[in-house]
Design a protein around this motif. Structure first.
Motif, PDB file in Angstrom:
ATOM      1  N   LEU A   1    -102.637 -24.408  55.173  1.00 44.87           N
ATOM      2  CA  LEU A   1    -102.744 -23.116  55.849  1.00 44.87           C
ATOM      3  C   LEU A   1    -102.236 -23.177  57.286  1.00 44.87           C
ATOM      4  O   LEU A   1    -101.616 -22.227  57.774  1.00 44.87           O
ATOM      5  CB  LEU A   1    -104.187 -22.611  55.809  1.00 44.87           C
ATOM      6  N   ALA A   2    -102.480 -24.291  57.968  1.00 42.92           N
ATOM      7  CA  ALA A   2    -101.971 -24.448  59.332  1.00 42.92           C
ATOM      8  C   ALA A   2    -100.441 -24.399  59.333  1.00 42.92           C
ATOM      9  O   ALA A   2     -99.827 -23.737  60.179  1.00 42.92           O
ATOM     10  CB  ALA A   2    -102.470 -25.752  59.945  1.00 42.92           C
ATOM     11  N   ILE A   3     -99.840 -25.062  58.376  1.00 40.33           N
ATOM     12  CA  ILE A   3     -98.376 -25.048  58.258  1.00 40.33           C
ATOM     13  C   ILE A   3     -97.891 -23.637  57.947  1.00 40.33           C
ATOM     14  O   ILE A   3     -96.928 -23.146  58.555  1.00 40.33           O
ATOM     15  CB  ILE A   3     -97.904 -26.058  57.192  1.00 40.33           C
ATOM     16  N   LEU A   4     -98.546 -22.946  57.013  1.00 44.92           N
ATOM     17  CA  LEU A   4     -98.175 -21.575  56.661  1.00 44.92           C
ATOM     18  C   LEU A   4     -98.282 -20.650  57.871  1.00 44.92           C
ATOM     19  O   LEU A   4     -97.352 -19.870  58.146  1.00 44.92           O
ATOM     20  CB  LEU A   4     -99.058 -21.057  55.527  1.00 44.92           C
TER      21      LEU A   4
ATOM     22  N   ILE B   1    -110.391 -11.347  67.152  1.00 47.78           N
ATOM     23  CA  ILE B   1    -111.296 -11.258  66.011  1.00 47.78           C
ATOM     24  C   ILE B   1    -112.619 -10.645  66.469  1.00 47.78           C
ATOM     25  O   ILE B   1    -113.214 -11.095  67.450  1.00 47.78           O
ATOM     26  CB  ILE B   1    -111.542 -12.656  65.400  1.00 47.78           C
ATOM     27  N   THR B   2    -113.090  -9.622  65.754  1.00 41.60           N
ATOM     28  CA  THR B   2    -114.357  -8.981  66.112  1.00 41.60           C
ATOM     29  C   THR B   2    -115.531  -9.892  65.745  1.00 41.60           C
ATOM     30  O   THR B   2    -115.410 -10.790  64.912  1.00 41.60           O
ATOM     31  CB  THR B   2    -114.530  -7.641  65.371  1.00 41.60           C
TER      32      THR B   2
ATOM     33  N   THR C   1     -95.092 -18.768  59.582  1.00 40.36           N
ATOM     34  CA  THR C   1     -94.985 -17.304  59.528  1.00 40.36           C
ATOM     35  C   THR C   1     -95.310 -16.615  60.845  1.00 40.36           C
ATOM     36  O   THR C   1     -95.127 -15.404  60.975  1.00 40.36           O
ATOM     37  CB  THR C   1     -95.921 -16.728  58.439  1.00 40.36           C
ATOM     38  N   GLY C   2     -95.816 -17.374  61.811  1.00 45.51           N
ATOM     39  CA  GLY C   2     -96.198 -16.783  63.092  1.00 45.51           C
ATOM     40  C   GLY C   2     -97.416 -15.882  63.000  1.00 45.51           C
ATOM     41  O   GLY C   2     -97.618 -15.005  63.836  1.00 45.51           O
ATOM     42  N   GLU C   3     -98.255 -16.090  61.999  1.00 44.47           N
ATOM     43  CA  GLU C   3     -99.414 -15.232  61.784  1.00 44.47           C
ATOM     44  C   GLU C   3    -100.687 -15.712  62.455  1.00 44.47           C
ATOM     45  O   GLU C   3    -101.725 -15.076  62.342  1.00 44.47           O
ATOM     46  CB  GLU C   3     -99.675 -15.076  60.280  1.00 44.47           C
ATOM     47  N   PHE C   4    -100.634 -16.836  63.164  1.00 47.27           N
ATOM     48  CA  PHE C   4    -101.843 -17.326  63.826  1.00 47.27           C
ATOM     49  C   PHE C   4    -102.254 -16.360  64.928  1.00 47.27           C
ATOM     50  O   PHE C   4    -101.431 -15.903  65.712  1.00 47.27           O
ATOM     51  CB  PHE C   4    -101.628 -18.726  64.417  1.00 47.27           C
ATOM     52  N   LYS C   5    -103.527 -16.027  64.951  1.00 47.94           N
ATOM     53  CA  LYS C   5    -104.070 -15.141  65.979  1.00 47.94           C
ATOM     54  C   LYS C   5    -105.162 -15.880  66.729  1.00 47.94           C
ATOM     55  O   LYS C   5    -105.961 -16.591  66.136  1.00 47.94           O
ATOM     56  CB  LYS C   5    -104.667 -13.869  65.350  1.00 47.94           C
TER      57      LYS C   5
END
Length: 143
Positions: free
Chosen positions: A49-52, A65-66, A56-60
């Motif tokens: 998941l870290a690689i994904l 995060i609420t 994809t640049g999807e790390f936030k």
């Protein structure tokens, strides 16, 4: 036609990967402790998941995060961990062809909890399907 936007496409892929998980895990736990096998699986998932996310640049960052999302994702993670530990223990001592269908009783539990707590509604045919899933899992388990 692109299937990437259809939930059914992703649900079928999830089922295929879940089936492969059972087969691979059953072979994998043959010579090691089920809890350690679960740990190794978890490390693989985290790294993948870290690689994904990096790709994809999807790390936030956590600031996006609420509090509600944080609490429920943590609870989900704890439930996942408990599920995986129980699943690997069951695979270690049982047949994959029996363990996996019983594990899929989660579908039945989700239908009930979704109805009770999330206000989701199933049709009569939907509840019949839930009943058939229950019956099928039980019949496979007592084989």
């Amino acid at each position: 036609m692109s299937y990437s936007g259809y939930w059914q496409f992703w649900a079928v892929l999830a089922a295929v990967f879940a089936a492969l998980t059972a087969i691979f895990a059953k072979v994998g736990v043959t010579d090691i402790n089920a809890n350690f096998a679960t740990f190794l699986r978890t490390v693989v998932v985290v790294v993948a998941l870290a690689i994904l996310l990096a790709f994809t640049g999807e790390f936030k960052g956590p600031q996006n995060i609420t509090s509600k999302s944080t609490v429920f994702i943590i609870l989900s993670g704890l439930a996942t961990g408990a599920s995986w530990l129980c699943y690997f223990k069951a695979l270690k001592i049982g047949y994959a062809s029996q363990v996996a269908p019983v594990d899929k009783l989660s579908v039945v539990i989700v239908a009930i909890l979704g109805s009770l707590f999330l206000g989701e509604h199933l049709s009569a045919a939907g509840w019949l399907g839930v009943g058939l899933i229950s019956t099928g899992a039980i019949l496979v388990a007592v084989n």
